[in-house]
Design a protein around this motif. Structure first.
Motif, PDB file in Angstrom:
ATOM      1  N   VAL A  88      22.745  38.442 -53.157  1.00 24.29           N
ATOM      2  CA  VAL A  88      23.064  37.972 -51.809  1.00 24.29           C
ATOM      3  C   VAL A  88      23.091  39.174 -50.866  1.00 24.29           C
ATOM      4  O   VAL A  88      23.926  40.070 -51.015  1.00 24.29           O
ATOM      5  N   ILE A 124      23.731  40.642 -47.298  1.00 19.95           N
ATOM      6  CA  ILE A 124      24.428  40.387 -46.039  1.00 19.95           C
ATOM      7  C   ILE A 124      24.243  41.578 -45.107  1.00 19.95           C
ATOM      8  O   ILE A 124      24.592  42.707 -45.452  1.00 19.95           O
ATOM      9  N   GLN A 175      34.080  38.796 -45.230  1.00 19.94           N
ATOM     10  CA  GLN A 175      34.502  37.465 -45.674  1.00 19.94           C
ATOM     11  C   GLN A 175      33.879  36.377 -44.799  1.00 19.94           C
ATOM     12  O   GLN A 175      33.346  35.381 -45.298  1.00 19.94           O
ATOM     13  N   VAL A 191      30.017  36.158 -45.439  1.00 12.59           N
ATOM     14  CA  VAL A 191      29.681  35.469 -46.695  1.00 12.59           C
ATOM     15  C   VAL A 191      29.903  33.970 -46.555  1.00 12.59           C
ATOM     16  O   VAL A 191      29.078  33.159 -46.992  1.00 12.59           O
ATOM     17  N   VAL A 234      34.402  29.689 -51.768  1.00 12.22           N
ATOM     18  CA  VAL A 234      33.478  30.807 -51.986  1.00 12.22           C
ATOM     19  C   VAL A 234      33.647  31.339 -53.408  1.00 12.22           C
ATOM     20  O   VAL A 234      32.662  31.575 -54.122  1.00 12.22           O
ATOM     21  N   LEU A 283      26.363  41.288 -54.627  1.00 10.07           N
ATOM     22  CA  LEU A 283      26.590  41.113 -53.190  1.00 10.07           C
ATOM     23  C   LEU A 283      26.271  42.430 -52.502  1.00 10.07           C
ATOM     24  O   LEU A 283      26.944  43.435 -52.699  1.00 10.07           O
TER      25      LEU A 283
END
Length: 251
Positions: A127, A129, A138, A141, A153, A170
């Motif tokens: 993932v 970001i 936070q 996501v 989550v 992440l």
């Protein structure tokens, strides 16, 4: 008498008609009852499907997330550096540090993101970001997954890990335009919490500047990885010459 016979016949007809009408009403009532039962069943089925889809969507988003090299993109290979980073992210040597997050930094445009893309190219469950000054990690996501609850989550990442057979990664990419100290502090706390305390994902923080990387302490739960400038050996390689020819043409 004839009148008595007629009355009996009339009463019989009325009884028959009433019986038919009553039976018809009863039948219609039964049809209506079963129809509403069917509608209620369909409504519950659709509601169940909707909830299942809502639960499934963020899990699939995690599993299907990948970083990929751009088509036709030619890069100078850095095999030794890539191997070192691979062991930090995928196969940590020190078991006591396996859940520590990795902080990747280096000079501007030295190839940090490209190195990571080369390493993780096509791997599921990555993932990516891109941080901004508007959202904390936070929030970013949750926005990516379309969720509004932190516990949802966590459940999505746990289920994604179960299906993948390995922990999701992440990747928090902090560009030089991200200057809000509150966001930087939030990244530091989030990386420690998400990667170490709850161990929901292997967190990799890519900081555009060394100053930003230094501010992301993670309460000491981080492994630093510095991407240096290209060495003379790397630049003199056959692969590098081919890339330079692609970029600048024949010397």
């Amino acid at each position: 008498s004839a009148s008595a016979t007629d009355i009996k016949s009339f009463v019989a007809k009325v009884g028959t008609a009433f019986g038919f009408a009553f039976g018809t009403v009863t039948s219609l009532g039964s049809i209506a009852y079963y129809y509403w039962q069917w509608l209620d069943h369909e409504r519950k089925r659709e509601e169940h499907e909707r909830k299942r889809e809502e639960q499934e969507r963020p899990i699939r988003a995690i599993i299907d997330s990948q970083v990929r090299m751009q088509s036709g993109q030619d890069l100078i290979p850095r095999a030794e550096l890539s191997e070192e980073l691979k062991h930090m992210i995928l196969f940590p040597k020190h078991i006591d540090k396996k859940d520590w997050f990795v902080s990747v930094t280096g000079n501007h445009e030295v190839g940090k993101s490209q190195l990571i893309c080369q390493l993780l190219n096509g791997r599921k469950g990555v993932v990516h970001i891109h941080m901004s000054n508007e959202m904390t990690p936070q929030q970013a996501v949750m926005s990516f997954l379309g969720l509004k609850d932190a516990s949802a989550v966590a459940l999505a990442f746990v289920e994604a890990e179960r299906r993948l057979g390995h922990k999701p990664i992440l990747l928090l990419d902090i560009h030089e335009r991200v200057t809000d100290t509150r966001i930087i502090d939030a990244v530091s706390n989030f990386a420690k919490s998400f990667g170490f305390e709850t161990a929901l994902a292997k967190v990799v923080v890519v900081a555009a500047t060394a100053a930003t990387a230094a501010d992301i302490t993670g309460d000491g739960r981080k492994i630093n990885f510095f991407v240096p400038q290209f060495t003379r050996t790397e630049l003199d390689s056959v692969e590098a010459r081919r890339v330079f020819e692609m970029w600048y043409g024949e010397p």
